[in-house]
Design a protein around this motif. Structure first.
Motif, PDB file in Angstrom:
ATOM      1  N   ASP A  30       0.855  -1.182   0.000  1.00 25.65           N
ATOM      2  CA  ASP A  30       0.000   0.000   0.000  1.00 25.65           C
ATOM      3  C   ASP A  30       0.897   1.239   0.000  1.00 25.65           C
ATOM      4  OD1 ASP A  30      -1.610   2.191   0.878  1.00 25.65           O
ATOM      5  OD2 ASP A  30      -3.015   0.790   1.808  1.00 25.65           O
ATOM      6  N   ASN A  31       0.789   2.044  -1.051  1.00 24.67           N
ATOM      7  CA  ASN A  31       1.630   3.243  -1.174  1.00 24.67           C
ATOM      8  C   ASN A  31       1.432   4.215  -0.022  1.00 24.67           C
ATOM      9  OD1 ASN A  31       2.857   2.547  -3.621  1.00 24.67           O
ATOM     10  ND2 ASN A  31       1.124   3.324  -4.797  1.00 24.67           N
ATOM     11  N   ILE A  32       0.208   4.365   0.436  1.00 20.88           N
ATOM     12  CA  ILE A  32      -0.071   5.322   1.510  1.00 20.88           C
ATOM     13  C   ILE A  32       0.553   4.846   2.815  1.00 20.88           C
ATOM     14  CG2 ILE A  32      -1.897   6.428   2.873  1.00 20.88           C
ATOM     15  CD1 ILE A  32      -3.642   6.229   0.298  1.00 20.88           C
ATOM     16  N   GLU A  33       0.396   3.570   3.091  1.00 20.79           N
ATOM     17  CA  GLU A  33       0.984   2.978   4.296  1.00 20.79           C
ATOM     18  C   GLU A  33       2.500   3.194   4.297  1.00 20.79           C
ATOM     19  OE1 GLU A  33      -0.634  -1.053   6.140  1.00 20.79           O
ATOM     20  OE2 GLU A  33       0.831  -1.429   4.556  1.00 20.79           O
ATOM     21  N   TYR A  34       3.122   2.937   3.159  1.00 24.59           N
ATOM     22  CA  TYR A  34       4.565   3.099   3.038  1.00 24.59           C
ATOM     23  C   TYR A  34       4.960   4.570   3.172  1.00 24.59           C
ATOM     24  CZ  TYR A  34       9.322   2.112   1.554  1.00 24.59           C
ATOM     25  OH  TYR A  34      10.692   1.991   1.515  1.00 24.59           O
ATOM     26  N   ALA A  35       4.180   5.455   2.567  1.00 27.36           N
ATOM     27  CA  ALA A  35       4.487   6.892   2.637  1.00 27.36           C
ATOM     28  C   ALA A  35       4.387   7.403   4.077  1.00 27.36           C
ATOM     29  CB  ALA A  35       3.551   7.678   1.732  1.00 27.36           C
ATOM     30  N   LEU A  36       3.404   6.910   4.835  1.00 28.66           N
ATOM     31  CA  LEU A  36       3.247   7.361   6.221  1.00 28.66           C
ATOM     32  C   LEU A  36       4.443   6.951   7.079  1.00 28.66           C
ATOM     33  CD1 LEU A  36      -0.560   6.672   6.757  1.00 28.66           C
ATOM     34  CD2 LEU A  36       0.573   8.904   6.813  1.00 28.66           C
ATOM     35  N   ILE A  37       4.886   5.709   6.957  1.00 24.27           N
ATOM     36  CA  ILE A  37       6.020   5.287   7.783  1.00 24.27           C
ATOM     37  C   ILE A  37       7.307   5.932   7.285  1.00 24.27           C
ATOM     38  CG2 ILE A  37       6.555   3.118   6.587  1.00 24.27           C
ATOM     39  CD1 ILE A  37       6.661   3.812  10.400  1.00 24.27           C
ATOM     40  N   ASN A  38       7.387   6.222   6.008  1.00 24.52           N
ATOM     41  CA  ASN A  38       8.543   6.947   5.478  1.00 24.52           C
ATOM     42  C   ASN A  38       8.591   8.358   6.063  1.00 24.52           C
ATOM     43  OD1 ASN A  38      10.833   7.258   3.601  1.00 24.52           O
ATOM     44  ND2 ASN A  38       9.483   8.774   2.681  1.00 24.52           N
ATOM     45  N   LYS A  39       7.434   8.978   6.227  1.00 27.84           N
ATOM     46  CA  LYS A  39       7.362  10.321   6.824  1.00 27.84           C
ATOM     47  C   LYS A  39       7.847  10.271   8.279  1.00 27.84           C
ATOM     48  CE  LYS A  39       5.909  14.623   6.592  1.00 27.84           C
ATOM     49  NZ  LYS A  39       6.448  15.614   5.683  1.00 27.84           N
ATOM     50  N   VAL A  40       7.429   9.242   9.018  1.00 31.58           N
ATOM     51  CA  VAL A  40       7.893   9.072  10.405  1.00 31.58           C
ATOM     52  C   VAL A  40       9.408   8.906  10.423  1.00 31.58           C
ATOM     53  CG1 VAL A  40       7.821   7.563  12.439  1.00 31.58           C
ATOM     54  CG2 VAL A  40       5.710   8.114  11.224  1.00 31.58           C
ATOM     55  N   HIS A  41       9.919   8.088   9.528  1.00 35.48           N
ATOM     56  CA  HIS A  41      11.368   7.860   9.417  1.00 35.48           C
ATOM     57  C   HIS A  41      12.096   9.187   9.167  1.00 35.48           C
ATOM     58  CE1 HIS A  41      14.708   5.501   7.053  1.00 35.48           C
ATOM     59  NE2 HIS A  41      15.212   6.468   7.768  1.00 35.48           N
ATOM     60  N   SER A  42      11.612   9.949   8.198  1.00 38.04           N
ATOM     61  CA  SER A  42      12.262  11.220   7.837  1.00 38.04           C
ATOM     62  C   SER A  42      12.184  12.240   8.966  1.00 38.04           C
ATOM     63  CB  SER A  42      11.612  11.787   6.576  1.00 38.04           C
ATOM     64  OG  SER A  42      11.751  10.885   5.510  1.00 38.04           O
ATOM     65  N   LEU A  43      11.029  12.358   9.587  1.00 39.22           N
ATOM     66  CA  LEU A  43      10.867  13.312  10.693  1.00 39.22           C
ATOM     67  C   LEU A  43      11.749  12.942  11.881  1.00 39.22           C
ATOM     68  CD1 LEU A  43       7.001  13.865  10.605  1.00 39.22           C
ATOM     69  CD2 LEU A  43       8.760  15.623  10.214  1.00 39.22           C
ATOM     70  N   THR A  44      11.919  11.651  12.108  1.00 36.47           N
ATOM     71  CA  THR A  44      12.756  11.211  13.223  1.00 36.47           C
ATOM     72  C   THR A  44      14.216  11.544  12.969  1.00 36.47           C
ATOM     73  OG1 THR A  44      11.163   9.456  13.675  1.00 36.47           O
ATOM     74  CG2 THR A  44      13.305   9.257  14.710  1.00 36.47           C
ATOM     75  N   GLU A  45      14.652  11.429  11.731  1.00 35.21           N
ATOM     76  CA  GLU A  45      16.020  11.843  11.406  1.00 35.21           C
ATOM     77  C   GLU A  45      16.200  13.345  11.652  1.00 35.21           C
ATOM     78  OE1 GLU A  45      16.757  10.458   7.414  1.00 35.21           O
ATOM     79  OE2 GLU A  45      17.459   8.520   8.147  1.00 35.21           O
ATOM     80  N   ILE A  46      15.182  14.126  11.321  1.00 36.69           N
ATOM     81  CA  ILE A  46      15.228  15.567  11.587  1.00 36.69           C
ATOM     82  C   ILE A  46      15.278  15.818  13.096  1.00 36.69           C
ATOM     83  CG2 ILE A  46      13.910  17.720  11.423  1.00 36.69           C
ATOM     84  CD1 ILE A  46      12.877  16.622   8.671  1.00 36.69           C
ATOM     85  N   ALA A  47      14.446  15.095  13.852  1.00 36.34           N
ATOM     86  CA  ALA A  47      14.424  15.265  15.316  1.00 36.34           C
ATOM     87  C   ALA A  47      15.789  14.977  15.927  1.00 36.34           C
ATOM     88  CB  ALA A  47      13.356  14.358  15.930  1.00 36.34           C
TER      89      ALA A  47
END
Length: 136
Positions: A30-47
């Motif tokens: 599911d593209n949306i499912e993957y995009a959501l966890i990718n967003k969490v991954h990216s935001l965590t790197e920023i944090a």
């Protein structure tokens, strides 16, 4: 001897059949499912890069928690998606614990910050790998 060979053959077919059945009934990629966890991954790197800047970190950590909740809510009612929902629930709990700790404590050490956000980061990477391996 022939019976033994037939028995092995039937067991082999049966095990492969179970695996095929599981793969068939598993929720598809599911593209949306993957995009959501990718967003969490990216935001965590920023944090992780903001552990020294509490003002910026406060915004990012809240955004991470919101995205993990969105991810959990999204995965919840997709048929045959219990594994992804369980993973989403776990990362949401981890994110909520981190967020609540920051809300209750004015002074949080950089060591705690890096440890917690590395934990969330590692979880998000593992979840991304699991979701990325789903059949298309």
């Amino acid at each position: 001897m022939k019976k033994l060979i037939v028995l092995y053959f039937l067991i082999f077919i049966g095990l492969n059949g179970c695996a095929l059945y599981e793969a068939y009934n598993m929720a598809k990629f599911d593209n949306i499912e993957y995009a959501l966890i990718n967003k969490v991954h990216s935001l965590t790197e920023i944090a992780l890069s903001q552990c020294e800047n509490k003002n910026r970190l406060n915004i990012t950590r809240k955004h991470i928690y919101n995205k993990t909740m969105e991810f959990e809510n999204y995965t919840q009612y997709i048929p045959n998606n219990q594994e992804a929902f369980k993973l989403a629930t776990n990362i949401t709990k981890l994110s909520k614990q981190t967020n609540d700790f920051y809300d209750k404590n004015n002074k949080v050490s950089t060591v705690y910050c890096k440890a917690k956000f590395n934990q969330i980061l590692n979880s998000s990477i593992k979840i991304q790998q699991v979701i990325g391996k789903k059949p298309r």
